[in-house]
Design an enzyme around this catalytic site. Structure first.
Site, short mmCIF file in Angstrom:
data_model
loop_
_atom_site.label_atom_id
_atom_site.label_comp_id
_atom_site.label_asym_id
_atom_site.label_seq_id
_atom_site.Cartn_x
_atom_site.Cartn_y
_atom_site.Cartn_z
N THR A 137 0.87 -1.18 0.00
CA THR A 137 0.00 0.00 0.00
C THR A 137 0.91 1.23 0.00
O THR A 137 2.11 1.11 0.19
CB THR A 137 -0.90 0.03 1.25
N ALA A 175 3.23 -1.08 4.69
CA ALA A 175 2.48 0.11 5.14
C ALA A 175 3.50 1.24 5.22
O ALA A 175 4.55 1.09 5.85
CB ALA A 175 1.84 -0.15 6.49
N VAL A 186 7.57 -2.23 6.97
CA VAL A 186 7.46 -0.76 7.02
C VAL A 186 8.05 -0.20 5.74
O VAL A 186 9.18 -0.53 5.35
CB VAL A 186 8.22 -0.20 8.25
N LYS A 187 7.26 0.65 5.08
CA LYS A 187 7.70 1.20 3.80
C LYS A 187 8.22 2.61 4.02
O LYS A 187 7.54 3.44 4.64
CB LYS A 187 6.50 1.21 2.84
N VAL A 188 9.43 2.86 3.53
CA VAL A 188 10.04 4.19 3.70
C VAL A 188 10.55 4.67 2.34
O VAL A 188 11.01 3.86 1.53
CB VAL A 188 11.22 4.17 4.71
#
Ligand code: G3P
Length: 217
Positions: free
Chosen positions: A27, A56, A82-84
């Protein structure tokens, strides 16, 4: 090759998941906006549905806040990645969170050097955006190829997650090059089943079958 589905629409994820087509979900803030859902709520629902990694994305831009947001997102479920974004602060966040044992997906990657940095910062996934490179008349596939070569040269175990996939050809090419994962919208994954000769062949079989007057059931 693993298939991630690039959406925050629960029904679309569930339909593909029932067919065994979903190895994970990605997402981003735009997809959350399109879903009209609360990020924490919808992400929890997706994690309940899908066993594989669910990306996310943080929305802060400074490392301290990105780390705090990342920890909060990671607390939703075991399978959160965790998306960065691929900024210097994003790389700092990647290093801290991956050292804590969390999965990290470094996104918005547009160059092989950026991918190299993400691998060194301990990223679980690197997300090169193929379609957005094609949009500006560059070759997204060439980037996937370069990252594959570089990661293999040095034995980095960061997985190449080909993203911003817009066409079925992007999927074929990613598989040919050896991307570890593709993430694509549900319509692109469903379109992989289409072939005009399949439709034509089925039409001919149905026409001949009607002439037999038989029934199976
Ligand atoms: O996974 C990233 C993806 O959501 C971006 O796709 O089509 O907006 O470039 P697109």
């Amino acid at each position: 090759m693993k298939f991630f589905v690039d959406t925050a629409e629960i029904d679309a994820i569930a339909e593909l998941n029932d067919l065994g087509m979903v190895d994970g979900v990605t997402t981003n803030p735009s997809l959350i906006m399109k879903s009209g859902r609360d990020i924490l709520e919808v992400t929890r629902e997706i994690c309940d549905l899908v066993d594989g990694p669910v990306s996310a994305e943080v929305v802060a831009t400074e490392a301290a806040d990105m780390i705090a947001e990342g920890r909060k997102l990671a607390a939703i479920a075991e399978n959160i990645a965790v998306k960065v974004p691929l900024t210097w602060d994003g790389l700092k966040t990647c290093k801290v969170l991956s050292d804590e044992g969390r999965m990290v997906n470094v996104t918005l990657c547009f160059s092989a050097n950026q991918a190299l940095l993400a691998a060194k910062a301990g990223a679980t996934f690197i997300s090169p955006f193929i379609g957005r490179l094609d949009d500006i008349n560059l070759d997204g596939m060439e980037l996937i190829e370069d990252i594959r070569t570089i990661y293999d040269n040095y034995g980095f175990d960061t997985q190449i997650l080909a993203a911003s996939i817009r066409t079925v050809n992007h999927v074929t090419e990613s598989a040919r090059i050896g991307a570890d994962v593709i993430t694509a919208p549900p319509n692109v994954i469903k379109a992989l089943a289409n072939h005009p000769l399949t439709d034509k062949g089925l039409e001919a079989f149905m026409a001949d079958w009607a002439k037999t007057g038989q029934k199976i059931l």
